[in-house]
Write an enzyme that holds these catalytic residues in place. Sequence first.
Site, PDB file in Angstrom:
ATOM      1  N   TYR A 154       0.833  -1.210   0.000  1.00  0.00           N
ATOM      2  CA  TYR A 154       0.000   0.000   0.000  1.00  0.00           C
ATOM      3  C   TYR A 154       0.870   1.265   0.000  1.00  0.00           C
ATOM      4  CZ  TYR A 154      -3.792   3.113   1.590  1.00  0.00           C
ATOM      5  OH  TYR A 154      -4.719   4.124   1.707  1.00  0.00           O
ATOM      6  N   LYS A 158       1.106   4.169  -2.861  1.00  0.00           N
ATOM      7  CA  LYS A 158       0.726   5.556  -2.574  1.00  0.00           C
ATOM      8  C   LYS A 158       1.894   6.526  -2.778  1.00  0.00           C
ATOM      9  CE  LYS A 158      -3.634   4.840  -1.605  1.00  0.00           C
ATOM     10  NZ  LYS A 158      -4.689   5.370  -2.478  1.00  0.00           N
TER      11      LYS A 158
END
Length: 246
Positions: A154, A158
């Site tokens: 993640y 990002k």
Amino acid sequence: MATSIALVTGAGSGIGRAVCRRFAQAGIQVMAIDRNGDEAKSTASALEGAGHQGMSCDVASQTQVNETVENIIKSMGKDIRTVSLINSAGITRDKGFLKMTEEEWDAVNDVNLKGTFLTTQAVCRAMVTKGLTGSIVNISSISGKGGNMGQANYAASKSGVVGFTKTVAKELGSKNIRCNAIMPGMIETPMIATIPDKVQAMVKQMIPMGEIGKPEDIANACFFLSSDQARYITGQTIEVTGGLGM
Ligand code: NAP
């Protein structure tokens, strides 16, 4: 009458749904996009004003993204004045990175990073072809700034969104298409429902403002970055975190 439209991904839940509400309140026609078409339609039908649409699209599929964007642009004809795209679709598959599988890595990066690329490319290609101006806002995460335990996939996706955002801003600034990112902190949506209460309480203690954020906090920042008030802002990342991770 020429109109402004906002395409919002991840519009069937949480932050995306709040973004749709914020743009509709301002009289902007909203195209609510989510892999769950029923939730996207439910978002659209609850919005203030007319002309909003909800539709199903998996942002990780180039075929679906291109078809969806093409249909929207075609159905609007010559009526579009400005375009806003807000990339809010996102998923987590948290696990310590030593145990993380290739599938878990790919699933998260396919939606969060590749999905952002695909929708931005499809929308910007249409804008450039038609000479339309507007703005892209990509939802990154504060995890993309400082990393986060259990979120190697993640956090990488990002961080990638930020590099992508700056590149789009550089490539399309001369066409009057701006591109910015927002890094939310911890926001009260279904995404955080899987985080144990104990962990949520620990994070809350680290937030200088002492509370978990609301989807509307992110929606307001998206609206600002998409508006004329931000006409000279591009390639930037705004942290909307209550001070977490500053
Ligand atoms: P959410 O409530 O889970 O909403 C995300 C939406 O995106 C869901 O409707 C989800 O559908 C949809 N989606 C997932 N994969 C998709 C795909 N391939 N194509 C189209 N739609 C897809 O989460 P949220 O909190 O609103 O998150 C919105 C964005 O903010 C995400 O990018 C997230 O990473 C970011 N963010 C959230 C927080 C937070 O604390 N909530 C913090 C930092 C950043 P399904 O329900 O079917 O998966």
